[in-house]
Write a protein that holds these residues in place. Structure first.
Motif, mmCIF file in Angstrom:
data_model
loop_
_atom_site.group_PDB
_atom_site.id
_atom_site.type_symbol
_atom_site.label_atom_id
_atom_site.label_comp_id
_atom_site.label_asym_id
_atom_site.label_seq_id
_atom_site.Cartn_x
_atom_site.Cartn_y
_atom_site.Cartn_z
ATOM 1 N N ASP A 1 0.895 -1.295 -0.144
ATOM 2 C CA ASP A 1 -0.060 0.006 0.009
ATOM 3 C C ASP A 1 0.857 1.253 0.064
ATOM 4 O O ASP A 1 1.738 1.474 0.982
ATOM 5 C CB ASP A 1 -0.859 0.005 1.281
ATOM 6 N N PRO A 2 0.891 1.947 -1.022
ATOM 7 C CA PRO A 2 1.636 3.129 -1.138
ATOM 8 C C PRO A 2 1.434 4.117 0.255
ATOM 9 O O PRO A 2 2.565 4.954 0.561
ATOM 10 C CB PRO A 2 1.262 3.932 -2.044
ATOM 11 N N ALA A 3 0.400 4.122 0.591
ATOM 12 C CA ALA A 3 0.373 4.630 1.952
ATOM 13 C C ALA A 3 1.003 4.429 3.247
ATOM 14 O O ALA A 3 1.166 5.122 4.169
ATOM 15 C CB ALA A 3 -1.212 4.696 2.631
ATOM 16 N N ASP A 4 1.714 3.136 3.093
ATOM 17 C CA ASP A 4 2.604 2.556 4.237
ATOM 18 C C ASP A 4 4.055 2.925 3.843
ATOM 19 O O ASP A 4 5.156 2.411 4.468
ATOM 20 C CB ASP A 4 2.361 1.214 4.265
ATOM 21 N N ASP A 5 4.408 3.664 2.835
ATOM 22 C CA ASP A 5 5.676 4.105 2.553
ATOM 23 C C ASP A 5 6.572 4.701 3.605
ATOM 24 O O ASP A 5 7.722 3.878 4.019
ATOM 25 C CB ASP A 5 5.718 5.334 1.372
ATOM 26 N N LYS A 6 6.152 5.476 4.276
ATOM 27 C CA LYS A 6 6.883 5.877 5.498
ATOM 28 C C LYS A 6 7.302 5.048 6.488
ATOM 29 O O LYS A 6 8.165 4.696 7.310
ATOM 30 C CB LYS A 6 6.502 7.201 6.218
ATOM 31 N N LYS A 7 6.101 4.279 6.664
ATOM 32 C CA LYS A 7 6.247 3.150 7.720
ATOM 33 C C LYS A 7 7.004 2.019 7.391
ATOM 34 O O LYS A 7 7.772 1.209 8.180
ATOM 35 C CB LYS A 7 4.723 2.485 7.926
ATOM 36 N N LEU A 8 7.027 1.541 6.082
ATOM 37 C CA LEU A 8 7.888 0.627 5.640
ATOM 38 C C LEU A 8 9.475 0.946 5.856
ATOM 39 O O LEU A 8 10.421 0.525 6.094
ATOM 40 C CB LEU A 8 7.860 0.473 4.009
ATOM 41 N N ARG A 9 9.708 2.300 5.575
ATOM 42 C CA ARG A 9 11.067 2.805 5.593
ATOM 43 C C ARG A 9 11.360 2.709 7.209
ATOM 44 O O ARG A 9 12.681 2.455 7.663
ATOM 45 C CB ARG A 9 11.228 4.331 5.050
ATOM 46 N N LYS A 10 10.492 3.258 7.842
ATOM 47 C CA LYS A 10 11.009 3.207 9.493
ATOM 48 C C LYS A 10 11.249 1.951 10.134
ATOM 49 O O LYS A 10 12.325 1.786 10.933
ATOM 50 C CB LYS A 10 9.848 4.024 10.146
ATOM 51 N N ILE A 11 10.180 1.111 9.639
ATOM 52 C CA ILE A 11 10.353 -0.335 10.426
ATOM 53 C C ILE A 11 11.404 -1.221 9.502
ATOM 54 O O ILE A 11 12.406 -1.689 10.360
ATOM 55 C CB ILE A 11 8.989 -1.108 10.286
ATOM 56 N N ASN A 12 11.551 -1.270 8.281
ATOM 57 C CA ASN A 12 12.567 -2.090 7.746
ATOM 58 C C ASN A 12 13.787 -1.380 7.764
ATOM 59 O O ASN A 12 14.866 -2.143 7.822
ATOM 60 C CB ASN A 12 11.831 -2.357 6.227
ATOM 61 N N ILE A 13 13.906 -0.179 7.300
ATOM 62 C CA ILE A 13 15.393 0.292 7.252
ATOM 63 C C ILE A 13 15.737 0.996 8.474
ATOM 64 O O ILE A 13 16.966 0.530 9.021
ATOM 65 C CB ILE A 13 15.523 1.661 6.399
ATOM 66 N N GLU A 14 14.981 1.917 9.245
ATOM 67 C CA GLU A 14 15.647 2.519 10.590
ATOM 68 C C GLU A 14 15.593 1.171 11.566
ATOM 69 O O GLU A 14 16.539 1.467 12.612
ATOM 70 C CB GLU A 14 14.512 3.558 11.085
ATOM 71 N N GLY A 15 14.675 0.248 11.682
ATOM 72 C CA GLY A 15 14.501 -0.773 12.466
ATOM 73 C C GLY A 15 15.810 -1.547 12.310
ATOM 74 O O GLY A 15 16.432 -1.999 13.353
ATOM 75 N N THR A 16 16.101 -1.797 11.211
ATOM 76 C CA THR A 16 17.240 -2.805 10.865
ATOM 77 C C THR A 16 18.606 -2.127 11.482
ATOM 78 O O THR A 16 19.712 -2.630 11.850
ATOM 79 C CB THR A 16 17.485 -3.170 9.405
#
Length: 337
Positions: free
Chosen positions: A92-107
């Protein structure tokens, strides 16, 4: 002690069972909203209720979010090995920021703490989505170069960004193995992820589509993760795919195991574009979008993957997907009564 992130998901729960059966001491992260009972349910598939409960009670559960560094600091105390399975999967394009926060920042947070606590080794669960595209219809290998100009989903971009963080950790002294599974198939989570395929076919799925993709059974995946962590292997990435199958073939095999009609109608590209248009309009009113321009394009593109590297490294033979589907369907029918 071993730390497992994403312990309540499909991969994490199967990994926990493997580790506990091997007598390992395990701490597993979970969020406040996580369903811990789902993990014990997975254990019950593969052992007696008494043994499942005994193993489940050995898990040291720790409530923490991988984006919350103070919580993670406490979780990392006395940790020697880390399996980083936690991730957000969304298209879902609406989850773009959430994806980056969890997957990139979280890692990045996990890697920073691995360095700070001098963790002995890390296994990061990435995805074939973070690989480059196929050239001349050849099988994609670990050497496929990511092209930022290609049309990637936000999910793929976030997993690629997370891999960059994992590789950064190797430069800071953390021995690391990265696994890149294809579409992961396994039992227990019928209302999310690939488990929904079994539910939808059971309820009557009419359409199939020709896309070829890589599939892998969750039990093979976690077995290989554990073997890679226990081997003298570091700073390597591996594609983990049992077979390259068309979704039509996968749907047909699943329908046969569930004793349901096979989807007979071929999905046309114009149908997906129409679905994209309706979802885009609905998105203005807050409806969740699962079809994007990228989805429309990739649904009709084939992606074949090579598991030659892992097979040669560990002399491993994958479980045929027909057997994986058979076992998963058996547990689905048991759960649905």
């Amino acid at each position: 002690m071993i730390l497992v992130t994403g312990g309540t998901g499909l991969v994490g729960s199967h990994l926990l069972l493997n580790l506990l059966k091997a007598g390992k001491k395990v701490r597993a992260l979970h969020r406040h909203s996580s369903d811990l009972a789902a993990v014990e349910k997975i254990f019950n598939y593969y052992t007696s209720p008494t043994e499942a409960k005994r193993l489940f009670q050995k898990i040291e559960w720790f409530e923490a979010d991988i984006t919350n560094v103070p919580q993670l600091n406490i979780a990392f105390e006395n940790i020697e090995f880390v399996y980083h399975c936690a991730a957000l999967v969304s298209f879902d394009p609406a989850d773009d920021k959430k994806l980056r926060k969890i997957n990139i920042e979280g890692t990045a947070n996990i890697l920073n703490l691995c360095v700070a606590f001098k963790v002995r080794k890390l296994c990061y669960v990435s995805s074939v989505a973070a690989l480059g595209k196929s050239l001349n219809n050849k099988e994609i290998t670990e050497d496929a170069i990511w092209n930022p100009e290609d049309d990637h989903s936000d999910y793929a971009i976030s997993k690629y960004g997370a891999e960059i963080e994992a590789w950064r950790g190797t430069q800071e002294g953390i021995p690391t193995v990265i696994v890149k599974p294809g579409i992961i198939i396994g039992p227990g989570f019928w209302n999310e992820g690939t488990g929904q395929i079994f539910y939808k076919i059971d309820k009557g799925m009419n359409y199939h589509f020709p896309k070829i993709a890589g599939f892998v059974g969750v039990k093979d995946l976690v077995t290989l993760m554990q073997e890679l962590m226990e081997a003298e292997i570091k700073n390597e990435a591996y594609i983990l795919v049992s077979e390259n199958l068309s979704f039509k073939t996968f749907f047909d095999l699943t329908a046969a195991e569930l004793d349901k009609p096979k989807p007979k109608k071929a999905l046309k590209k114009w149908m997906v574009w129409l679905g994209w248009l309706f979802q885009k309009i609905g998105g203005f009113f807050g409806a969740k979008r699962e079809i994007t321009r990228n989805t429309v394009n990739t649904l009709f593109q084939h992606s074949k993957y090579s598991s030659k590297k892992i097979k040669e490294t560990l002399d491993f033979e994958f479980t045929p997907m027909k057997n994986v589907i058979n076992e998963t369907a058996r547990y689905y029918k048991k759960d649905k009564g």
